[in-house]
Design a protein around this motif. Sequence first.
Motif, mmCIF file in Angstrom:
data_model
loop_
_atom_site.group_PDB
_atom_site.id
_atom_site.type_symbol
_atom_site.label_atom_id
_atom_site.label_comp_id
_atom_site.label_asym_id
_atom_site.label_seq_id
_atom_site.Cartn_x
_atom_site.Cartn_y
_atom_site.Cartn_z
ATOM 1 N N UNK A 148 0.756 -1.112 0.129
ATOM 2 C CA UNK A 148 0.090 0.060 -0.012
ATOM 3 C C UNK A 148 0.832 1.319 -0.007
ATOM 4 N N UNK A 203 -0.512 11.560 3.661
ATOM 5 C CA UNK A 203 -0.787 12.306 4.672
ATOM 6 C C UNK A 203 -0.633 13.794 4.525
ATOM 7 N N UNK A 255 0.211 5.256 1.142
ATOM 8 C CA UNK A 255 -0.753 6.136 1.730
ATOM 9 C C UNK A 255 -0.224 7.475 1.745
ATOM 10 N N UNK A 262 -5.539 6.317 1.429
ATOM 11 C CA UNK A 262 -4.958 5.481 0.651
ATOM 12 C C UNK A 262 -4.761 5.789 -0.927
ATOM 13 N N UNK A 308 -2.215 17.680 9.248
ATOM 14 C CA UNK A 308 -3.449 17.666 10.226
ATOM 15 C C UNK A 308 -4.733 16.764 9.713
ATOM 16 N N UNK A 309 -4.213 15.845 8.954
ATOM 17 C CA UNK A 309 -5.255 14.773 8.498
ATOM 18 C C UNK A 309 -4.779 13.584 8.540
ATOM 19 N N UNK A 310 -5.863 12.571 8.357
ATOM 20 C CA UNK A 310 -5.529 11.281 8.563
ATOM 21 C C UNK A 310 -4.843 10.882 7.324
ATOM 22 N N UNK A 311 -4.616 9.336 7.202
ATOM 23 C CA UNK A 311 -3.774 8.807 6.067
ATOM 24 C C UNK A 311 -4.944 8.276 4.946
ATOM 25 N N UNK A 330 3.452 7.299 2.911
ATOM 26 C CA UNK A 330 3.793 6.351 3.605
ATOM 27 C C UNK A 330 3.731 4.995 2.850
#
Lengths: 111, 116
Positions: free
Chosen positions: A34, A38, A36, A46, A41-44, A90
Amino acid sequence: AQSVTQLDSQVPVFEEAPVELRCNYSSSVSVYLFWYVQYPNQGLQLLLKYLSGSTLVKGINGFEAEFNKSQTSFHLRKPSVHISDTAEYFCAFSGNTPLVFGKGTRLSVIA
Amino acid sequence: GAGVSQSPRYKVAKRGQDVALRCDPISGHVSLFWYQQALGQGPEFLTYFQNEAQLDKSGLPSDRFFAERPEGSVSTLKIQRTQQEDSAVYLCASSLVADPSSYEQYFGPGTRLTVT
């Protein structure tokens, strides 16, 4: 031990230039791979994933990655980057475990 | 169509305090994961639930860390007697399916914990 190595911690690149973010993994079992992204200030989120089949995987925002089993790599590429691609990227894999992440590569796109 | 939400977004705790971090997964998602992301690092797995069952807690760093998901939906990560090394962003993710390895996980924005 299972691990993910992202060889570059920071990658600066000029707008509209191509980019490659490198990822190598180490695992004794077959893996799913995978990428990802980011944003601050945000989530990961996909970008793309490889589960099986074609080794060239296309994702969102014009990104693609190629799975190379012999080199245990899953490098991420984009032919022309935009300012909005500035973020942390990531690489991750899962084998017989939940996700194992690399340390991330910070992509900075310069105008 | 809400995504994964986490609260609080920011938490400052004095060393020795207990904290509780909440995660609301996407409705109907079977699997729920907690990760710890230290500054400049990638997320590291803490624990995993399938519905209300905690199937893997191998990543919890000490017995001060405890997670629960009593009704198979909302989850709480509790840290007792916080230490400075607990300072990190705690990420929650959920997945539609039960297999923890093969399917897409949807991440929340995280809770940034600072222990002073």
